[in-house]
Design an enzyme around this catalytic site. Structure first.
Site, PDB file in Angstrom:
ATOM      1  N   ASP A   1      -7.852  14.411  40.181  1.00  0.00           N
ATOM      2  CA  ASP A   1      -8.287  15.744  40.604  1.00  0.00           C
ATOM      3  C   ASP A   1      -9.489  15.568  41.535  1.00  0.00           C
ATOM      4  O   ASP A   1     -10.180  14.558  41.482  1.00  0.00           O
ATOM      5  CB  ASP A   1      -8.685  16.608  39.400  1.00  0.00           C
ATOM      6  CG  ASP A   1      -8.593  18.101  39.689  1.00  0.00           C
ATOM      7  OD1 ASP A   1      -7.596  18.733  39.280  1.00  0.00           O
ATOM      8  OD2 ASP A   1      -9.511  18.641  40.346  1.00  0.00           O
TER       9      ASP A   1
ATOM     10  N   ALA B   1      -5.988  14.382  46.526  1.00  0.00           N
ATOM     11  CA  ALA B   1      -4.623  13.972  46.179  1.00  0.00           C
ATOM     12  C   ALA B   1      -3.871  13.409  47.381  1.00  0.00           C
ATOM     13  O   ALA B   1      -3.112  12.443  47.245  1.00  0.00           O
ATOM     14  CB  ALA B   1      -3.864  15.161  45.603  1.00  0.00           C
TER      15      ALA B   1
ATOM     16  N   CYS C   1       2.777  27.083  42.945  1.00  0.00           N
ATOM     17  CA  CYS C   1       2.396  28.371  42.345  1.00  0.00           C
ATOM     18  C   CYS C   1       2.158  29.420  43.419  1.00  0.00           C
ATOM     19  O   CYS C   1       1.534  30.444  43.173  1.00  0.00           O
ATOM     20  CB  CYS C   1       1.167  28.204  41.456  1.00  0.00           C
ATOM     21  SG  CYS C   1      -0.279  27.651  42.360  1.00  0.00           S
TER      22      CYS C   1
END
Ligand code: SAH
Length: 384
Positions: A240, A268, A328
């Site tokens: 993260d 990432a 998402c």
């Protein structure tokens, strides 16, 4: 006083999509509140109304029967009742009690963490009703505390201040939540969103079924997927960009007696590129990035970003390996998400089998009429 909308606005409401944008509002009150909506042809429903907001009208009932406030509070009551059995079964679990439009309580989010509630109010029409909302919540759900986490940036579009304040008794800084066989600490006051991402709960539990040597949890937050994977994999790395989140990932690992989770602070994109360069391989990779597309205009750029990380993950996986990958962003529709994955598989020169197509948890209900409510795509893929 009523709200009058254009034929285009009326057509949306007749199709039971609850939003009317500013450009389709012909006339309405000067201040935010709960009002009936109508077109030249008649009544269309009851709505939260805010003349300042781009989404000016948010309908919560498609008839005008009943007093607006009572109808809205009844919708809230029903949403809470739909979660009661789950809470009774696991009182120290994490659930979304109210999922805004998905529960016909527009602009209201309420999450439950082991007996503590976290509320987010996203409309100026709703804000003055906070104490009435709190009363209904209190009557339906046994809560030790309730916090208003009204610090989401979108509130400024509603003309609302950003503030965090307790609504019910003293709110602890953090609370331990149980999720199947693991537990994790939720930072109520300062964690991302309302403290955690409960929408992935059932997907995290689902991944407990997989076993192997090495797993990678990319966009891990406080070790969310990693904690579950650490039970079936020898080594798990939690990646993260947030050092704060990773510090809590380590604490969560300790709280579960797990010693095989390695936190890694990194971007990432860079991390995956480096791993590919050094010829690393994994048995399972989770990709759960934040929404890359925040608006319609971002979709093309977001598509490329999603494809890049998925392509790299497919290359890093051993044959037989599992890619559990999410988006998402509701702007990236489900068909586009799978098209992106198919292109990534082709470019990676890998045969990729769909093990399971999943979505957000049951407590984040989807309305077929409101595509925006179906935002989470979650694919479990196998590298053949
Ligand atoms: N998987 C988590 C939720 C992830 S939310 C869960 O199930 O709870 C997205 C996470 O990505 C956040 O923790 C955020 O800090 C992190 N993040 C955002 N941009 C990133 C980047 N470029 N590289 C690595 N992490 C990033």
């Amino acid at each position: 006083m009523k709200i009058r909308v254009t034929p285009r606005g009326a057509a949306r409401l007749l199709a039971h999509h609850p939003w009317v944008y500013k450009s389709d509002v012909l006339e309405g009150p000067n201040s935010p509140g709960l009002y009936p909506v109508q077109s030249t042809k008649g009544v269309l429903g009851l709505a939260l109304y805010n003349p300042v907001s781009e989404i000016t009208v948010r309908v919560f009932s498609f008839t005008d029967a009943g007093r607006p406030q009572e109808v809205l509070l009844e919708n809230l009551r029903k949403a809470l009742q739909r979660r009661k059995a789950a809470i009774a079964q696991e009182p120290v679990g994490g659930y979304r009690l109210v999922h805004a439009e998905g529960d016909l309580v527009p602009a209201l989010v309420l999450d439950y963490y082991a007996g503590h509630g976290v509320l987010q109010v996203g409309s100026a029409a709703l804000e003055p009703l906070t104490s009435e909302l709190t009363e209904v919540i209190r009557a339906e759900i046994p809560l030790q505390s309730l916090l208003a986490r009204n610090d989401q940036k979108s509130r400024s579009l509603e003309g609302l201040p950003l503030q965090i304040k307790p609504l019910l008794s003293q709110v602890p800084d953090s609370v331990m939540v149980r999720e199947a066989s693991i537990q994790y600490r939720v930072d109520l006051q300062e964690g991302q969103k309302t403290g955690a991402f409960i929408d992935q709960r059932d997907n995290r539990i689902r991944l407990q079924a997989f076993k192997g040597k090495t797993a990678l949890d990319v966009f891990s937050y406080h070790g969310s997927f990693a904690l579950h994977l650490a039970q079936g994999f020898e080594q798990v790395m939690a990646v993260d960009s947030s050092a704060v989140a990773l510090r809590r990932a380590l604490e969560n690992a300790q709280a579960n007696g797990l010693t095989n989770i390695t936190p890694k602070e990194a971007n990432a994109f860079e991390f995956l590129r480096e791993e590919e360069k050094r010829g690393a391989h994994y048995d399972l990779i989770v990709l759960d990035p934040p929404a890359f597309a925040k608006g319609k205009r971002d979709v093309e750029r977001a598509y490329a970003a999603y494809k890049e990380i998925n392509l790299r993950a497919m290359k890093l996986l051993l044959s037989g390996g599992i890619l559990a990958t999410a988006s998402c962003s509701h702007h990236l529709s489900e068909p586009l998400f799978y098209q992106m994955l198919a292109e990534a598989a082709a470019d990676a020169h890998r045969t990729v089998r769909v093990v399971e197509k999943r979505s957000q948890g049951w407590d984040h209900p989807v309305l077929l009429n409101v595509p925006e409510t179906h935002y989470l795509k979650f694919a479990i893929l196998e590298i053949v």
